[in-house]
Write an enzyme that holds these catalytic residues in place. Structure first.
Site, PDB file in Angstrom:
ATOM      1  N   LYS A   1      28.840  36.834  45.890  1.00 33.85           N
ATOM      2  CA  LYS A   1      29.841  36.992  44.824  1.00 33.85           C
ATOM      3  C   LYS A   1      31.063  36.126  45.133  1.00 33.85           C
ATOM      4  CE  LYS A   1      32.737  40.696  43.965  1.00 33.85           C
ATOM      5  NZ  LYS A   1      33.999  40.215  43.396  1.00 33.85           N
TER       6      LYS A   1
ATOM      7  N   ASP B   1      32.499  35.826  39.621  1.00 34.62           N
ATOM      8  CA  ASP B   1      33.260  36.963  39.096  1.00 34.62           C
ATOM      9  C   ASP B   1      34.562  36.459  38.471  1.00 34.62           C
ATOM     10  OD1 ASP B   1      34.091  39.487  38.543  1.00 34.62           O
ATOM     11  OD2 ASP B   1      34.503  40.081  40.611  1.00 34.62           O
TER      12      ASP B   1
ATOM     13  N   LYS C   1      35.511  37.359  35.148  1.00 33.19           N
ATOM     14  CA  LYS C   1      35.979  38.346  34.154  1.00 33.19           C
ATOM     15  C   LYS C   1      36.546  37.652  32.917  1.00 33.19           C
ATOM     16  CE  LYS C   1      37.071  41.871  37.641  1.00 33.19           C
ATOM     17  NZ  LYS C   1      36.831  41.101  38.879  1.00 33.19           N
TER      18      LYS C   1
ATOM     19  N   ASP D   1      38.824  36.170  26.352  1.00 37.03           N
ATOM     20  CA  ASP D   1      39.561  35.198  25.548  1.00 37.03           C
ATOM     21  C   ASP D   1      39.014  35.273  24.119  1.00 37.03           C
ATOM     22  OD1 ASP D   1      41.020  32.839  24.733  1.00 37.03           O
ATOM     23  OD2 ASP D   1      41.016  32.215  26.827  1.00 37.03           O
TER      24      ASP D   1
ATOM     25  N   THR E   1      39.541  49.392  38.168  1.00 38.39           N
ATOM     26  CA  THR E   1      39.797  50.632  38.920  1.00 38.39           C
ATOM     27  C   THR E   1      41.276  50.814  39.238  1.00 38.39           C
ATOM     28  OG1 THR E   1      38.954  49.354  40.780  1.00 38.39           O
ATOM     29  CG2 THR E   1      37.563  51.131  39.991  1.00 38.39           C
TER      30      THR E   1
ATOM     31  N   ARG F   1      34.293  43.335  52.804  1.00 38.01           N
ATOM     32  CA  ARG F   1      34.915  43.363  54.127  1.00 38.01           C
ATOM     33  C   ARG F   1      34.084  43.930  55.280  1.00 38.01           C
ATOM     34  NH1 ARG F   1      40.262  45.642  51.530  1.00 38.01           N
ATOM     35  NH2 ARG F   1      38.635  46.364  50.121  1.00 38.01           N
TER      36      ARG F   1
HETATM   37  O1  C5P Z   1      35.660  44.361  50.628  1.00 38.10           O
HETATM   38  P1  C5P Z   1      35.104  45.272  49.580  1.00 38.10           P
HETATM   39  O2  C5P Z   1      33.702  45.760  49.918  1.00 38.10           O
HETATM   40  O3  C5P Z   1      36.044  46.399  49.230  1.00 38.10           O
HETATM   41  O4  C5P Z   1      34.963  44.323  48.296  1.00 38.10           O
HETATM   42  C1  C5P Z   1      34.541  44.769  47.049  1.00 38.10           C
HETATM   43  C2  C5P Z   1      34.502  43.653  46.064  1.00 38.10           C
HETATM   44  O5  C5P Z   1      34.225  44.183  44.777  1.00 38.10           O
HETATM   45  C3  C5P Z   1      35.810  42.873  45.922  1.00 38.10           C
HETATM   46  O6  C5P Z   1      35.473  41.507  45.633  1.00 38.10           O
HETATM   47  C4  C5P Z   1      36.481  43.515  44.742  1.00 38.10           C
HETATM   48  O7  C5P Z   1      37.341  42.640  44.047  1.00 38.10           O
HETATM   49  C5  C5P Z   1      35.278  43.892  43.871  1.00 38.10           C
HETATM   50  N1  C5P Z   1      35.501  45.014  42.940  1.00 38.10           N
HETATM   51  C6  C5P Z   1      35.912  46.258  43.345  1.00 38.10           C
HETATM   52  N2  C5P Z   1      36.113  47.263  42.436  1.00 38.10           N
HETATM   53  C7  C5P Z   1      35.897  47.038  41.133  1.00 38.10           C
HETATM   54  C8  C5P Z   1      35.456  45.787  40.705  1.00 38.10           C
HETATM   55  C9  C5P Z   1      35.272  44.787  41.641  1.00 38.10           C
HETATM   56  O8  C5P Z   1      36.094  46.487  44.538  1.00 38.10           O
HETATM   57  N3  C5P Z   1      36.040  48.024  40.282  1.00 38.10           N
END
Ligand code: C5P
Length: 238
Positions: free
Chosen positions: A41, A68, A70, A73, A125, A216
């Protein structure tokens, strides 16, 4: 002919959120990862800096790419954006369902001769019920998420990005099969960091996730392949 309504559920996939600052760091991670059957991603921070060449290099290493961006427009602009995504070999692309029915229809029209899968983002979120007030909406957040997700899928969007908390309800209430993409995943024993509600890979898949997104816990680890192996095993046995 494939019947999408009653398609047998395929094995879930793992999407690795490549949330790093530079292409060098990204390539280092991709070289280290020995499992190629995952989706990478890419967010707009890397895409704006490194663009199409960056996507091509990820694809050359054998991974699927989930861009990603999003998109949100006017319908014609989103049509052109989706069309461009089909031309650079991206596998998944996010669009914002709040963009409305016509925007969603045009997005679907733009990818019709390609294998690109469009994923709809509903409410971020970071939003709370106050955002519903701000929009002047009579819906609660949960009602709005269902309405947006349902509209997107009926219009031909392939999947929805949602939390583990929402996925079961959406799968039950949307009368058509779709790809549920679920972030906020933490393998057992990992800190939740800034994620408010986390779930394990197994729990998310049991509730209906088709693609789980993890960033992460993997990219910060000194032993990425060990975590990947465990998560991929969890996916197989969920
Ligand atoms: O590091 P982590 O596992 O928290 O990353 C989650 C990924 O999913 C990030 O790229 C974050 O921007 C994305 N994301 C999220 N919650 C959402 C939509 C996307 O954590 N509702």
């Amino acid at each position: 002919m494939q019947n999408t309504q009653h398609r047998r559920r395929e094995i879930a996939k793992l999407a690795l959120a490549l949330d790093v600052g530079t292409d060098k760091e990204a390539y280092r991670i991709l070289e280290e990862v020995k499992y190629k059957n995952i989706v990478i991603k890419v967010g707009y921070s890397l895409f704006i800096k490194y663009g199409v060449d960056f996507v091509r290099r990820i694809k050359e290493r054998g991974f699927e790419v989930f861009l990603d961006l999003k998109l949100h427009d006017i319908p014609n602009t989103v049509y052109n954006g989706v069309l461009s995504a089909t031309q650079i070999g991206v596998d998944y692309l996010t669009v914002h369902t709040l963009g409305g029915e016509e925007m969603l229809e045009r997005a679907v029209e733009a990818k019709k001769n390609s294998d690109l899968k469009l994923l709809g983002v509903t409410l971020l979120t970071s939003h709370t019920e106050r955002y519903m007030e701000f929009l002047g909406s009579r819906y609660s957040i949960d009602e709005m998420v269902l309405k947006l997700a349902n509209t997107a899928i009926q219009k031909g969007i392939d999947g929805i990005v949602c939390s583990t908390k929402e996925v079961e309800n959406l799968k039950k209430k949307i009368g058509k099969d779709f790809i549920a993409v679920v972030p906020g995943i933490r393998p057992e024993g990992f800190p939740s960091e800034d994620q408010k509600r986390v779930s394990t890979p197994k729990d998310a898949i049991k509730k209906g996730a088709d693609i789980i997104v993890i960033g992460r816990p993997i990219i910060k680890s000194d032993n990425k392949n060990e975590i990947l192996k465990k998560v991929l095993e969890d996916i197989q046995t969920a």
